[in-house]
Design an enzyme around this catalytic site. Structure first.
Site, mmCIF file in Angstrom:
data_model
loop_
_atom_site.group_PDB
_atom_site.id
_atom_site.type_symbol
_atom_site.label_atom_id
_atom_site.label_comp_id
_atom_site.label_asym_id
_atom_site.label_seq_id
_atom_site.Cartn_x
_atom_site.Cartn_y
_atom_site.Cartn_z
ATOM 1 N N TYR A 1 -6.450 6.440 4.597
ATOM 2 C CA TYR A 1 -6.668 5.425 3.568
ATOM 3 C C TYR A 1 -5.852 4.167 3.865
ATOM 4 O O TYR A 1 -6.385 3.045 3.863
ATOM 5 C CB TYR A 1 -6.298 5.944 2.171
ATOM 6 C CG TYR A 1 -6.142 4.795 1.201
ATOM 7 C CD1 TYR A 1 -7.265 4.179 0.667
ATOM 8 C CD2 TYR A 1 -4.880 4.264 0.898
ATOM 9 C CE1 TYR A 1 -7.145 3.071 -0.157
ATOM 10 C CE2 TYR A 1 -4.753 3.165 0.075
ATOM 11 C CZ TYR A 1 -5.886 2.569 -0.456
ATOM 12 O OH TYR A 1 -5.761 1.465 -1.256
ATOM 13 N N GLU B 1 0.822 -1.209 0.000
ATOM 14 C CA GLU B 1 0.000 0.000 0.000
ATOM 15 C C GLU B 1 0.859 1.264 0.000
ATOM 16 O O GLU B 1 0.528 2.241 -0.672
ATOM 17 C CB GLU B 1 -0.948 0.007 1.209
ATOM 18 C CG GLU B 1 -2.096 -0.982 1.106
ATOM 19 C CD GLU B 1 -3.055 -0.670 -0.033
ATOM 20 O OE1 GLU B 1 -3.068 0.476 -0.516
ATOM 21 O OE2 GLU B 1 -3.794 -1.579 -0.442
ATOM 22 N N ASP C 1 -9.846 4.832 -2.364
ATOM 23 C CA ASP C 1 -8.825 5.332 -3.277
ATOM 24 C C ASP C 1 -9.502 5.857 -4.544
ATOM 25 O O ASP C 1 -10.729 6.015 -4.587
ATOM 26 C CB ASP C 1 -7.813 4.232 -3.606
ATOM 27 C CG ASP C 1 -8.429 3.069 -4.385
ATOM 28 O OD1 ASP C 1 -9.675 3.023 -4.548
ATOM 29 O OD2 ASP C 1 -7.660 2.193 -4.844
#
Length: 350
Positions: A124, A41, A142
């Site tokens: 996020y 990520e 996202d």
């Protein structure tokens, strides 16, 4: 109209059959390794899946655990990161690994709040790790999520103003069952079906209830505000060699653009025109300069960069903040992309 409660089930059924197979992903229904999820990520921020794959594999081969990464010299981490851009992410990656090792016994916190307290992890990324690695009903929104939700609900408010609304709409659909697979399913739907251009609505599992498709405006969404044009900065890069076949390099300050990375020295990058003699005066050594053909161009997030390359020969001592590196091994110096372009241009013309 499909009931909202059945939408996650439809998407999970589609995901089980059509999910992307990625190096950091576990199979549907299987528990993911938090280290793999976190590492991927962070790498995927502002970067494509295709670009991240080889970096992820190399990092995992070299540092198979968060504890191993924490013990690595930051210079090695930055060198492996070269080419992914946004080098502050690499520094925060290393800081985060150290915190997880020293303060959490080598294990990532299992809550969104705990994850958000770690260096380099924002809302996020915390939601993504919580959902995918810990099966917590979190909603990592996202660009794919935003596009899918804007089309599903025909949200015509342009981005970035629409972000809060799209996140709230996305949260209403996040299921308690398999939330990690569901989050990845939405991402895959946006990446392969609900694409920015020419969405494949006929094969979409959510086609029937999609308000954007019904209204005939799916491809127009999400709308975006026009961005101001990026300014262009200019400067001179100094390709300085010695009689031993070495190139003069230096490490940039730890903070700021390309912080901590190895660079080919250059003048300051300015928007206004700079007299040549003033720019050359910023070189780390005094020598005779020869301008090389070509212009090196690179684009950063907030500006374009244009660099001329001047070649010189060093005969005296090097500055304290510089070091020599074999020219034939310049590919092993861990140069960021813009510096690699300078090297390529210089080698082509020397």
């Amino acid at each position: 109209m499909t009931a909202p409660a059945s939408l996650p089930a439809l998407l999970l059924d589609w995901y089980d059959r059509h999910h992307r197979r990625l190096p950091w992903r576990s199979a549907p229904g299987e528990t993911a390794d938090p280290y793999h999820v976190w590492l991927s990520e962070i790498m995927l921020q502002q970067t494509t899946v295709a670009a991240v794959g080889p970096y992820f594999t190399r990092f995992l081969d070299r540092w198979p655990s968060v504890t191993a990464l924490a013990g690595a010299p930051i210079e090695d981490v930055l060198a492996e990161w070269a080419g992914l851009g946004y080098y502050a992410r690499a520094r925060n990656l290393h800081k985060c690994a150290i915190v997880v090792r020293d303060e959490h016994g080598g294990r990532f916190p299992g809550t969104e709040d705990g994850l958000r307290d770690l260096p380099g992890i924002g809302p996020y990324t915390a939601a993504a790790i919580a959902a995918i690695a810990f099966d917590i009903p979190a909603t990592p929104v996202d660009g794919n999520f935003e596009r899918v939700m804007a089309r599903m609900h025909a949200v015509e408010t342009p981005l970035p103003d629409a972000k809060p609304e799209l996140k709230a709409l996305a949260a209403t659909l996040t299921p308690g069952h398999r939330p990690g697979d569901y989050a990845q399913a939405v991402m895959d739907l946006g990446a392969t079906i609900c694409t920015p251009r020419k969405p494949k609505c006929l094969t979409c599992p959510w086609s029937a209830p999609c308000a954007g498709r019904i209204a005939g405006i799916a491809e127009e969404l999400p709308k975006k505000k026009k961005k101001a044009p990026k300014p262009t900065r200019k400067g001179i890069a100094f390709w300085i060699t010695n009689g031993r076949g070495e190139i003069l390099l230096r490490r940039r300050p730890p903070r700021g653009l390309l912080g901590g990375m190895v660079e080919i020295p250059s003048s300051e990058w300015r928007e206004e025109e700079q007299p040549l003699n003033r720019a050359l005066a910023e070189a780390p050594v005094r020598t005779e300069w020869v301008k090389l053909p070509g212009l090196v161009r690179h684009t950063f997030t907030h500006f374009h960069l244009e660099l001329e390359v001047y070649r010189g020969r060093a005969t005296g001592s090097k500055p304290a903040d510089c070091f020599w590196h074999p020219v034939e091994k310049i590919g092993d110096a861990g140069l960021p992309s813009v510096m690699a372009k300078i090297a390529k241009n210089a080698l082509r013309h020397t």
